[in-house]
Design a protein around this motif. Structure first.
Motif, PDB file in Angstrom:
ATOM      1  N   MET A   1      47.109 146.540  64.300  1.00  0.00           N
ATOM      2  CA  MET A   1      47.521 148.100  63.751  1.00  0.00           C
ATOM      3  C   MET A   1      48.173 148.129  62.522  1.00  0.00           C
ATOM      4  N   HIS A   2      47.781 148.943  61.752  1.00  0.00           N
ATOM      5  CA  HIS A   2      48.528 149.279  60.320  1.00  0.00           C
ATOM      6  C   HIS A   2      50.052 149.465  60.379  1.00  0.00           C
ATOM      7  N   ILE A   3      50.760 148.860  59.684  1.00  0.00           N
ATOM      8  CA  ILE A   3      52.333 148.799  59.663  1.00  0.00           C
ATOM      9  C   ILE A   3      52.731 150.413  59.532  1.00  0.00           C
ATOM     10  N   LEU A   4      51.932 151.430  59.034  1.00  0.00           N
ATOM     11  CA  LEU A   4      52.371 152.674  59.102  1.00  0.00           C
ATOM     12  C   LEU A   4      52.097 153.289  60.559  1.00  0.00           C
ATOM     13  N   GLU A   5      50.918 153.040  61.048  1.00  0.00           N
ATOM     14  CA  GLU A   5      50.722 153.610  62.473  1.00  0.00           C
ATOM     15  C   GLU A   5      51.588 152.772  63.336  1.00  0.00           C
ATOM     16  N   ASP A   6      52.118 151.556  63.198  1.00  0.00           N
ATOM     17  CA  ASP A   6      53.025 150.909  64.124  1.00  0.00           C
ATOM     18  C   ASP A   6      54.487 151.962  64.188  1.00  0.00           C
ATOM     19  N   LEU A   7      54.733 151.955  63.042  1.00  0.00           N
ATOM     20  CA  LEU A   7      56.065 152.701  62.658  1.00  0.00           C
ATOM     21  C   LEU A   7      55.999 153.970  63.426  1.00  0.00           C
ATOM     22  N   GLN A   8      54.878 154.896  63.237  1.00  0.00           N
ATOM     23  CA  GLN A   8      54.535 156.123  63.734  1.00  0.00           C
ATOM     24  C   GLN A   8      54.654 155.989  65.451  1.00  0.00           C
ATOM     25  N   ALA A   9      53.987 155.089  65.650  1.00  0.00           N
ATOM     26  CA  ALA A   9      53.852 154.828  67.243  1.00  0.00           C
ATOM     27  C   ALA A   9      55.397 154.646  67.965  1.00  0.00           C
ATOM     28  N   ARG A  10      56.114 153.938  67.167  1.00  0.00           N
ATOM     29  CA  ARG A  10      57.512 153.685  67.362  1.00  0.00           C
ATOM     30  C   ARG A  10      58.601 154.968  67.248  1.00  0.00           C
ATOM     31  N   GLY A  11      57.966 155.784  66.626  1.00  0.00           N
ATOM     32  CA  GLY A  11      58.847 157.142  66.331  1.00  0.00           C
ATOM     33  C   GLY A  11      59.758 156.831  65.177  1.00  0.00           C
ATOM     34  N   LEU A  12      59.511 155.711  64.170  1.00  0.00           N
ATOM     35  CA  LEU A  12      60.345 155.369  63.176  1.00  0.00           C
ATOM     36  C   LEU A  12      60.065 156.072  61.790  1.00  0.00           C
ATOM     37  N   VAL A  13      59.242 156.983  61.974  1.00  0.00           N
ATOM     38  CA  VAL A  13      58.939 157.748  60.544  1.00  0.00           C
ATOM     39  C   VAL A  13      59.287 159.117  60.646  1.00  0.00           C
ATOM     40  N   ASN A  14      60.385 159.503  59.909  1.00  0.00           N
ATOM     41  CA  ASN A  14      60.857 160.922  59.789  1.00  0.00           C
ATOM     42  C   ASN A  14      60.234 161.600  58.777  1.00  0.00           C
ATOM     43  N   GLN A  15      60.137 161.291  57.538  1.00  0.00           N
ATOM     44  CA  GLN A  15      59.105 161.993  56.546  1.00  0.00           C
ATOM     45  C   GLN A  15      58.647 160.716  55.373  1.00  0.00           C
ATOM     46  N   THR A  16      57.544 161.354  54.931  1.00  0.00           N
ATOM     47  CA  THR A  16      57.016 160.512  53.804  1.00  0.00           C
ATOM     48  C   THR A  16      56.514 161.408  52.787  1.00  0.00           C
ATOM     49  N   THR A  17      56.642 160.914  51.601  1.00  0.00           N
ATOM     50  CA  THR A  17      56.508 161.960  50.226  1.00  0.00           C
ATOM     51  C   THR A  17      54.652 162.253  50.291  1.00  0.00           C
ATOM     52  N   ASP A  18      54.026 160.979  50.734  1.00  0.00           N
ATOM     53  CA  ASP A  18      52.677 161.358  50.734  1.00  0.00           C
ATOM     54  C   ASP A  18      52.042 160.220  51.530  1.00  0.00           C
ATOM     55  N   GLU A  19      51.676 160.580  52.809  1.00  0.00           N
ATOM     56  CA  GLU A  19      51.351 159.667  53.970  1.00  0.00           C
ATOM     57  C   GLU A  19      50.058 159.133  53.745  1.00  0.00           C
ATOM     58  N   GLU A  20      49.121 159.900  53.178  1.00  0.00           N
ATOM     59  CA  GLU A  20      47.642 159.271  53.170  1.00  0.00           C
ATOM     60  C   GLU A  20      47.799 158.577  52.100  1.00  0.00           C
ATOM     61  N   GLY A  21      48.454 158.744  50.937  1.00  0.00           N
ATOM     62  CA  GLY A  21      48.578 158.039  49.646  1.00  0.00           C
ATOM     63  C   GLY A  21      49.212 156.428  50.008  1.00  0.00           C
ATOM     64  N   LEU A  22      50.404 156.699  50.852  1.00  0.00           N
ATOM     65  CA  LEU A  22      50.960 155.542  51.130  1.00  0.00           C
ATOM     66  C   LEU A  22      50.146 154.520  51.931  1.00  0.00           C
ATOM     67  N   GLN A  23      49.418 155.065  53.047  1.00  0.00           N
ATOM     68  CA  GLN A  23      48.582 154.270  53.773  1.00  0.00           C
ATOM     69  C   GLN A  23      47.720 153.617  53.030  1.00  0.00           C
ATOM     70  N   LYS A  24      47.071 154.178  52.337  1.00  0.00           N
ATOM     71  CA  LYS A  24      46.025 153.512  51.355  1.00  0.00           C
ATOM     72  C   LYS A  24      46.676 152.465  50.267  1.00  0.00           C
ATOM     73  N   HIS A  25      47.692 152.849  49.845  1.00  0.00           N
ATOM     74  CA  HIS A  25      48.582 151.878  49.127  1.00  0.00           C
ATOM     75  C   HIS A  25      48.942 150.502  49.741  1.00  0.00           C
ATOM     76  N   LEU A  26      49.507 150.768  51.040  1.00  0.00           N
ATOM     77  CA  LEU A  26      49.987 149.663  51.915  1.00  0.00           C
ATOM     78  C   LEU A  26      48.610 148.763  52.266  1.00  0.00           C
ATOM     79  N   SER A  27      47.593 149.432  52.420  1.00  0.00           N
ATOM     80  CA  SER A  27      46.205 148.894  52.948  1.00  0.00           C
ATOM     81  C   SER A  27      45.823 147.801  51.805  1.00  0.00           C
ATOM     82  N   GLN A  28      45.872 148.259  50.543  1.00  0.00           N
ATOM     83  CA  GLN A  28      45.270 147.640  49.267  1.00  0.00           C
ATOM     84  C   GLN A  28      45.830 146.362  48.764  1.00  0.00           C
TER      85      GLN A  28
END
Length: 422
Positions: free
Chosen positions: A1-28
């Motif tokens: 599972m992607h780190i951001l998806e895991d954080l969201q599944a655990r209820g650990l994300v309150n806000q992100t400045t650019d969720e789609e961009g961050l997910q791509k950034h973390l994947s690349q």
């Protein structure tokens, strides 16, 4: 599972400045990220544990965390989440606090783990040499007063007053992000939900100071404020905050805090504070629903977090004390375990080498009078080191000491008293 998806599944994300961009950034690519901790005391508490563990989650996912100690900003004071001005500490005090906190961070994060080893930084290293002219010309000019006044951390304080010192904190934290962005290629800042304004201000500073045509690829992520189901403040007990320093909150007290978690909170806390898989937490959820009296989830939570913050030995010691208090079998406890488990019970210091039980019960204020002491003994209400004592003529001697120092007297089912021999 992607780190951001895991954080969201655990209820650990309150806000992100650019969720789609961050997910791509973390994947690349491997991402360097940071979270700051101001040294306002000589220990972190469990309110700081959540962002620390998120840094660890990113590290386990292959990214590189920076644990930033605010040796510079700690001498200023963050107005976020406060209605009054912080008391300013001396440079020596802040330096001592910083060293203590760095040591605690090293217990959570891996600082010698190859390419994604965590690093500790102290913002005093770059803030101490920043002159007032440089600060105003190169940093302050990028911040409009209206922009700063609109931030929650400032706006909430305007009515009651805010000093220029604390008003400037946002700019200093923004400069931290800019410096780490330039020097360490740090592109993600973590923080509590109250840090959103400071984080976005840092992103704006990075954008404004980037060269024309340069891509200022940086992101912010905040974690939610933890609330308890009963409405009480997380991390607080009748005795005060729950600290990570074992000298301030013993491993036994730490373990007990988690094992006493409300059924309504325990699954959330397993998501937040442990590295158990989501499937395993779902199994524990079923245990809570079907057999709540067994408190299986609470025990697992207490085990995982105590081991993480302290170590296996401290966990085993906390479990041993807990079992001894539950069963009444106290003789196998060591002196250090007694000091942990009976830290808050009434303590009587005894200079004599031996003492008649009746006199001792009265002197230590276990019984209100000699008559009451006799009744307590006769009724079987007095226990010495877990064993009932009904002999009116009994004398407490050296044979009743644990580790040559302590005698534990219990009156009734739960009232413990500690006799400490000088």
């Amino acid at each position: 599972m992607h780190i951001l998806e895991d954080l969201q599944a655990r209820g650990l994300v309150n806000q992100t400045t650019d969720e789609e961009g961050l997910q791509k950034h973390l994947s690349q690519e491997q991402v360097t990220l940071y979270c700051g901790f101001d040294p306002t005391g000589d220990s972190l508490h469990i309110g700081h544990l959540l962002p620390l563990l998120i840094l660890k989650r990113f590290q386990k996912a292959g990214h590189r965390p920076i644990a930033l100690v605010g040796g510079g900003t700690g001498m200023i004071g963050d107005p976020s989440g406060r209605s009054t001005e912080r008391q300013l500490n001396s440079e020596d005090t802040v330096r001592y606090f910083s060293n203590q906190i760095e040591g605690q961070m090293a217990k959570i994060l891996e600082f010698d783990q190859g390419e994604n080893a965590a690093v500790a930084r102290n913002n005093l290293d770059w803030l101490k040499d920043l002159t007032m002219i440089e600060f105003l010309r190169d940093v302050g000019k990028h911040f409009g007063i209206n922009y700063m006044l609109a931030k929650d951390s400032v706006e909430s304080r305007i009515e009651h007053g805010i000093s220029f010192t604390e008003f400037s904190y946002m700019i200093l934290q923004s400069y931290d992000f800019l410096n780490l962005f330039r020097e360490e290629n740090c592109t993600l800042q973590l923080g509590g939900s109250d840090q959103w304004g400071n984080i976005t201000a840092g992103l704006e500073l990075i954008r404004r100071t980037s060269s024309e045509g340069e891509e200022a690829k940086a992101f912010g992520l905040t974690v939610p404020l933890i609330t308890k189901a009963d409405g009480s403040k997380f991390g607080k007990t009748a005795g005060g905050a729950i600290w990570l320093d074992p000298e301030k909150t013993t491993p036994y007290e730490f373990y007990q805090f988690w094992i006493n978690t409300d059924d309504r909170d325990v699954i959330n806390f397993l998501h937040y504070f442990t590295f158990l898989s989501l499937d395993e937490i779902d199994e524990l959820r079923k245990e809570v629903e079907e057999q709540p009296e067994k408190r299986v989830a609470q025990r697992r939570l207490a085990e995982e977090v105590t081991r993480l913050v302290h170590d296996d030995q401290a966990l085993q010691q906390a479990q041993k004390i807990t079992e001894a208090l539950f069963s009444g079998e106290l003789k196998d406890l060591t002196g250090s375990e007694i000091e942990q488990g009976f830290k808050d019970v009434p303590t009587h210091y005894l200079e004599e080498q031996e003492k008649g039980l009746i006199d001792l019960l009265v002197e230590a204020k276990i019984s209100s009078s000699k008559r009451q002491a006799r009744e307590d003994i006769q009724n079987g209400a007095i226990y010495i080191n877990g064993e009932r004592q009904q002999d009116m003529k009994y004398t407490v001697t050296e044979k009743d000491r644990i580790d040559e120092t302590f005698t534990i007297i219990r009156r009734g089912k739960k009232k413990y008293f500690l006799i400490r021999f000088s």
